[in-house]
Design a protein around this motif. Structure first.
Motif, PDB file in Angstrom:
ATOM      1  N   TYR A  65       3.840  25.602  -5.653  1.00 13.70           N
ATOM      2  CA  TYR A  65       3.012  25.218  -4.503  1.00 13.70           C
ATOM      3  C   TYR A  65       1.621  24.743  -4.933  1.00 13.70           C
ATOM      4  N   GLU A  66       1.039  25.411  -5.911  1.00 13.18           N
ATOM      5  CA  GLU A  66      -0.316  25.043  -6.338  1.00 13.18           C
ATOM      6  C   GLU A  66      -0.364  23.652  -6.973  1.00 13.18           C
ATOM      7  N   TYR A  67       0.785  23.128  -7.345  1.00 10.84           N
ATOM      8  CA  TYR A  67       0.849  21.791  -7.941  1.00 10.84           C
ATOM      9  C   TYR A  67       1.181  20.715  -6.905  1.00 10.84           C
ATOM     10  N   GLY A  68       1.181  21.086  -5.637  1.00  7.04           N
ATOM     11  CA  GLY A  68       1.475  20.115  -4.588  1.00  7.04           C
ATOM     12  C   GLY A  68       2.947  19.790  -4.456  1.00  7.04           C
ATOM     13  N   ILE A  69       3.801  20.684  -4.964  1.00  5.06           N
ATOM     14  CA  ILE A  69       5.249  20.465  -4.931  1.00  5.06           C
ATOM     15  C   ILE A  69       5.877  21.361  -3.870  1.00  5.06           C
ATOM     16  N   LEU A  70       6.567  20.750  -2.924  1.00  2.00           N
ATOM     17  CA  LEU A  70       7.229  21.473  -1.849  1.00  2.00           C
ATOM     18  C   LEU A  70       8.739  21.463  -2.091  1.00  2.00           C
ATOM     19  N   VAL A  71       9.362  22.636  -1.957  1.00  2.00           N
ATOM     20  CA  VAL A  71      10.782  22.785  -2.283  1.00  2.00           C
ATOM     21  C   VAL A  71      11.486  23.437  -1.097  1.00  2.00           C
ATOM     22  N   ASN A  72      12.465  22.757  -0.535  1.00  2.00           N
ATOM     23  CA  ASN A  72      13.151  23.280   0.643  1.00  2.00           C
ATOM     24  C   ASN A  72      14.660  23.089   0.552  1.00  2.00           C
ATOM     25  N   LEU A  73      15.356  23.893   1.340  1.00  2.00           N
ATOM     26  CA  LEU A  73      16.805  23.793   1.463  1.00  2.00           C
ATOM     27  C   LEU A  73      17.158  23.041   2.740  1.00  2.00           C
ATOM     28  N   TYR A  74      18.250  22.297   2.673  1.00  2.00           N
ATOM     29  CA  TYR A  74      18.741  21.634   3.884  1.00  2.00           C
ATOM     30  C   TYR A  74      20.227  21.892   4.042  1.00  2.00           C
ATOM     31  N   ASN A  75      20.593  22.405   5.212  1.00  2.00           N
ATOM     32  CA  ASN A  75      21.993  22.655   5.549  1.00  2.00           C
ATOM     33  C   ASN A  75      22.437  21.611   6.568  1.00  2.00           C
ATOM     34  N   PRO A  76      23.232  20.635   6.138  1.00  2.00           N
ATOM     35  CA  PRO A  76      23.642  19.563   7.062  1.00  2.00           C
ATOM     36  C   PRO A  76      24.796  19.948   7.960  1.00  2.00           C
ATOM     37  N   GLY A  77      25.402  21.128   7.737  1.00  2.00           N
ATOM     38  CA  GLY A  77      26.615  21.454   8.460  1.00  2.00           C
ATOM     39  C   GLY A  77      27.786  20.692   7.856  1.00  2.00           C
ATOM     40  N   THR A  78      28.887  20.666   8.556  1.00  2.00           N
ATOM     41  CA  THR A  78      30.093  20.015   8.036  1.00  2.00           C
ATOM     42  C   THR A  78      29.999  18.503   8.210  1.00  2.00           C
ATOM     43  N   LEU A  79      30.127  17.801   7.089  1.00  2.00           N
ATOM     44  CA  LEU A  79      30.061  16.344   7.095  1.00  2.00           C
ATOM     45  C   LEU A  79      31.410  15.762   6.689  1.00  2.00           C
ATOM     46  N   ARG A  80      31.694  14.583   7.175  1.00  2.00           N
ATOM     47  CA  ARG A  80      32.913  13.876   6.803  1.00  2.00           C
ATOM     48  C   ARG A  80      32.663  13.139   5.489  1.00  2.00           C
ATOM     49  N   THR A  81      33.139  13.732   4.406  1.00  2.00           N
ATOM     50  CA  THR A  81      32.928  13.191   3.063  1.00  2.00           C
ATOM     51  C   THR A  81      34.203  13.358   2.254  1.00  2.00           C
ATOM     52  N   GLU A  82      34.112  13.112   0.966  1.00  2.00           N
ATOM     53  CA  GLU A  82      35.267  13.327   0.098  1.00  2.00           C
ATOM     54  C   GLU A  82      35.646  14.802   0.030  1.00  2.00           C
ATOM     55  N   MET A  83      34.687  15.689   0.340  1.00  2.00           N
ATOM     56  CA  MET A  83      34.961  17.123   0.310  1.00  2.00           C
ATOM     57  C   MET A  83      35.567  17.624   1.616  1.00  2.00           C
ATOM     58  N   HIS A  84      35.327  16.895   2.720  1.00  2.00           N
ATOM     59  CA  HIS A  84      35.805  17.324   4.035  1.00  2.00           C
ATOM     60  C   HIS A  84      36.402  16.129   4.772  1.00  2.00           C
ATOM     61  N   ALA A  85      37.576  16.320   5.314  1.00  2.00           N
ATOM     62  CA  ALA A  85      38.241  15.237   6.044  1.00  2.00           C
ATOM     63  C   ALA A  85      37.657  15.046   7.434  1.00  2.00           C
ATOM     64  N   THR A  86      37.042  16.090   7.979  1.00  2.00           N
ATOM     65  CA  THR A  86      36.466  16.015   9.319  1.00  2.00           C
ATOM     66  C   THR A  86      34.992  16.407   9.270  1.00  2.00           C
ATOM     67  N   GLY A  87      34.284  16.119  10.356  1.00  2.00           N
ATOM     68  CA  GLY A  87      32.879  16.477  10.436  1.00  2.00           C
ATOM     69  C   GLY A  87      32.037  15.296  10.868  1.00  2.00           C
ATOM     70  N   LYS A  88      30.733  15.482  10.837  1.00  2.00           N
ATOM     71  CA  LYS A  88      29.788  14.450  11.252  1.00  2.00           C
ATOM     72  C   LYS A  88      29.713  13.345  10.194  1.00  2.00           C
ATOM     73  N   ASP A  89      29.387  12.160  10.654  1.00  2.00           N
ATOM     74  CA  ASP A  89      29.062  11.095   9.716  1.00  2.00           C
ATOM     75  C   ASP A  89      27.768  11.473   8.992  1.00  2.00           C
ATOM     76  N   PRO A  90      27.705  11.350   7.667  1.00  2.00           N
ATOM     77  CA  PRO A  90      26.497  11.753   6.935  1.00  2.00           C
ATOM     78  C   PRO A  90      25.223  11.062   7.390  1.00  2.00           C
ATOM     79  N   THR A  91      25.339   9.874   7.957  1.00  2.00           N
ATOM     80  CA  THR A  91      24.126   9.153   8.352  1.00  2.00           C
ATOM     81  C   THR A  91      23.343   9.866   9.452  1.00  2.00           C
ATOM     82  N   VAL A  92      24.005  10.738  10.219  1.00  2.00           N
ATOM     83  CA  VAL A  92      23.293  11.366  11.335  1.00  2.00           C
ATOM     84  C   VAL A  92      22.268  12.393  10.860  1.00  2.00           C
TER      85      VAL A  92
END
Length: 226
Positions: free
Chosen positions: A175-202
């Motif tokens: 933090y003192e170096y101006g670097i911010l680090v966060n996690l993001y949980n997109p939920g289930t996306l329709r990708t090569e890993m999942h056949a169903t889910g949201k389009d990643p663009t959303v």
């Protein structure tokens, strides 16, 4: 002015799914994007889409994120090309089934290497240039498995929990170096890993927001889609 104008972003797993969608979104906001992934042909497809839609050239860097030498080389190429790295999206992941009893040591280590050690190595490689610039935005893609666990996905769940802890540790350390680090949980996306889910663009607007957080913005948090 675009939100990521002249920012340099590295995206792992950029050849498909969320990595491709995020790379496109970052480029549309003015970022210079280095595309990392194991499959050159997929990275070239992403680069072609970025060029068609934004006119921007990208760096295509085939990289196995479990290999520290390849990671160091990839980051060096981005810095040599553009002078810095401002944004890192740790997106590459594998999700394979296996209970604690079923998993072999090799299967366990393989998933942990990609899902936890890979983000550690990529982050470690970009920290010097981010510290020098007193600026950095690191986004680690996570899932509900990081806190809920999931029967039948022992290695993936454990690695996700480790990534959550690593994110909070980094947030405290950098933090003192101006670097911010966060996690993001997109939920289930329709990708090569999942056949169903949201389009990643959303979910890409959320990633752009995390990649462009102002000085003093949130760090060490988990942001979930919706």
């Amino acid at each position: 002015m675009s939100l990521l104008e002249k920012r340099v972003a590295i995206v792992s797993g950029a050849g498909s799914g969320l990595g491709r969608a995020a790379s496109l979104a970052f480029a549309r906001e003015g970022a210079l994007v280095a595309l990392l992934g194991r499959r050159r042909s997929k990275l070239e497809e992403t680069a072609s889409l970025i060029l068609q839609q934004t006119g921007q050239e990208t760096l295509i860097i085939p990289t196995d994120i479990t290999d520290e030498r390849q990671i160091d080389s990839a980051v060096q190429q981005a810095v040599q090309q553009w002078g810095a790295v401002h944004v890192l999206l740790n997106n590459a992941a594998v999700m394979e089934q296996g209970t604690v009893l079923e998993l072999t040591t090799e299967e366990w280590q393989s998933q942990v290497a990609t899902n936890l050690t890979g983000p550690f190595l990529l982050t470690k490689a970009v920290l010097p240039t981010m510290r020098a610039a007193k600026y950095g935005r690191i986004i680690n893609i996570t899932s509900a498995h990081s806190w809920n666990g999931s029967g039948g996905f022992a290695a993936y769940s454990a690695a996700q929990a480790g990534l959550e802890s690593l994110t909070r540790t980094l947030a405290d350390e950098e933090y003192e170096y101006g670097i911010l680090v966060n996690l993001y949980n997109p939920g289930t996306l329709r990708t090569e890993m999942h056949a169903t889910g949201k389009d990643p663009t959303v979910v890409t607007p959320d990633l752009i927001r995390l990649a462009s957080l102002p000085l003093g913005g949130p760090t060490g948090t988990i942001v979930s889609y919706g």
